[in-house]
Design an enzyme around this catalytic site. Sequence first.
Site, short mmCIF file in Angstrom:
data_model
loop_
_atom_site.label_atom_id
_atom_site.label_comp_id
_atom_site.label_asym_id
_atom_site.label_seq_id
_atom_site.Cartn_x
_atom_site.Cartn_y
_atom_site.Cartn_z
N GLN A 47 0.71 -1.13 0.08
CA GLN A 47 0.08 0.13 0.07
C GLN A 47 0.67 1.16 0.00
O GLN A 47 1.68 1.44 1.09
CB GLN A 47 -0.81 -0.05 1.18
N ALA A 68 1.41 5.44 -1.01
CA ALA A 68 0.64 6.60 -0.52
C ALA A 68 -0.64 6.80 -1.28
O ALA A 68 -1.51 6.89 -0.81
CB ALA A 68 1.48 7.96 -0.61
N GLU A 69 -0.71 6.53 -2.53
CA GLU A 69 -1.78 7.01 -3.53
C GLU A 69 -2.30 5.46 -4.12
O GLU A 69 -3.47 5.73 -4.38
CB GLU A 69 -1.22 7.57 -4.76
N LEU A 103 -1.03 -1.62 -4.75
CA LEU A 103 -0.43 -2.55 -5.83
C LEU A 103 -0.87 -4.14 -5.38
O LEU A 103 -0.41 -4.42 -4.40
CB LEU A 103 0.93 -2.49 -5.68
N ASP A 135 9.48 10.80 -7.85
CA ASP A 135 9.22 10.13 -6.53
C ASP A 135 10.43 9.38 -6.39
O ASP A 135 10.11 7.99 -6.11
CB ASP A 135 8.00 9.71 -6.34
#
Lengths: 359, 264
Positions: B27, B29-30, B33, B155
């Site tokens: 999991q 931040a956005e 998966l 990122d």
Amino acid sequence: MIALGLEGSANKLGIGLISHPAQGKPPIILANLRHTYHAPPGSGFLPKETAKHHRSWIVRLVKQTLQQTGITPSQISCICYTKGPGMGAPLQSVAVAARTIALLWGLEDKLIGVNHCVGHIEMGRAITRASNPVVLYVSGGNTQVIAYSHYRYRIFGEALDIAIGNCLDRFARALNIPNDPAPGYNIEQLAKGGKELVDLPYAVKGMDCSFSGILAWVEGLADRLASDENDSRADRLKTEEGKVVTPADLCFSLQETVFAMLVEITERAMAHVGAEQVLIVGGVGCNERLQQMMGLMARERGGSVYATDERFCIDNGIMIAQAGLLAYGTGVRGTVEDSETTQRFRTDEVYIGWRERDG
Amino acid sequence: MAQSTTHTLPPPFNSSSTTPKPPLITQGAEALLYKTTYLTPSTPIALKHRPKKSYRHPTLDTRLTKARILAEARVLVKCKREGVVVPAVLGADWEEGWLACEWIEGKTIRAALDGYLKRDVGEEADLRGEGVRGLMGRIGVVLAKLHGIGVVHGDLTTSNLMVRQLEREGDGLESLSLGENREKGLEGEVVIIDFGLATQSVQDEDRAVDLYVLERAFGSTHPQAEGLFEEVLRVYGESYKGAKVVLRRLEDVRLRGRKKSMIG
């Protein structure tokens, strides 16, 4: 152990008295006094005037602290003052007061210089009992996402240009929103009446973010705002749906956008370090919309948010006393000769000797 | 960390009620998966789902989700075309908020470094080792290539760089897979993943900020390995025209960020 804390790195002068009873017991707040310098609407607080404000109020506040609590100087273990970061002149004026008090009370070798940011973090932890949270530190001068590791508060993300509070303060100036009690507070109240979301720039870079472009953008919109919802002048700013934009709408849009950015970088840091707790500190941390958004994010991750109210979020003396006393407890000492101040003082420069290595 | 709370998969991945829900890998931040399959039951994919964020204003949320999925897909395709090693895009739906990519078998640089540093406990980790320096160099090459084609990741962390597991058979690489090789975990092709915040840019400033973000991720995630980052920058600097200018710009960015003056 009792410590006196003196804070004056920006426009708030704060005096706090804290007691650490026995090992393992929560600290006791004996006094937390504050006096704020308000610049007139449309302008910000400048170093010279702010320092003058601190000089003229500090004796009164310290006396009041002693009277109110009945504590005598002989009961106090150490004097803690803000070493930095902050504005030079206000920091120095408070440091002079701290040295004077230390000499008067025979504590000249027990003068502890405290990092302002660490003060915020330690006060937040003490009040909320969050053990090892990711910290979002948001104020007029700072925007940082911090997590603890190996005796340091490490900065994972931060604003690359201006701080969030600075962005809000200057936005308030552009719209002539009053500085009393605080520009951010007044924006928050105005935003409650806003409905239309104006498309604003959104600038997140990994765990960092940027606010100067958004500020320039909203400042450019300030002249084209509608006086109210029925304003029919042709040159007024409109949303994509053709609705006019009021100052309340712009406050609302700005908050929704910049707070979403803050919550996003905080969530990214939580995901990165595997944390479930998040603590919000700093003046902007009193904003209830920010707290609410952070709470929603934390809940979706199965975590929780910790925040404090204006007594501890906004700069105060008690947080300086708290962090100073923690350091004092590990054997940190300081003399009048060493009691310098500095405008530049990174959160991660401080050795956090009072915490375990891994949290 | 990856607790599967009440998250549901987006359509069409939620259709088959017979097979069990695919595992949640991480999991972020956005995004969430998952490892599942797409097109054929034997094609493993990484499914990246961006669920709606209740904290965000719905208009802003829709705008960001759409922009990010489209940008990510476009950038991945561009990288693939230009020869930067990234997962291939297999499908996307920005209304439902998902992107399907090729599954990369391997581990993150973060895990690889942690494993390496842990094995080397003792007071000082050996940061001179050929394997670990080689890995840093390969990261430098890959980043240079990425920036060279006009893509900025946005990122970069040690979790968003992977080492692809070496094929054990066929390729004649058996000799490398000796179990006692202590630097084994550092071998393999470096693959950049998670282009969720990527942008197309050739500006020195953007490239420098990209490197700066990774530099800080190194410092905060692997404090003992902070020195290793110099090797990434050294190789980066030699790997494409214009890299030197970016490295000079990086020094400016550092002054603004990490050691910048903080007032208040």
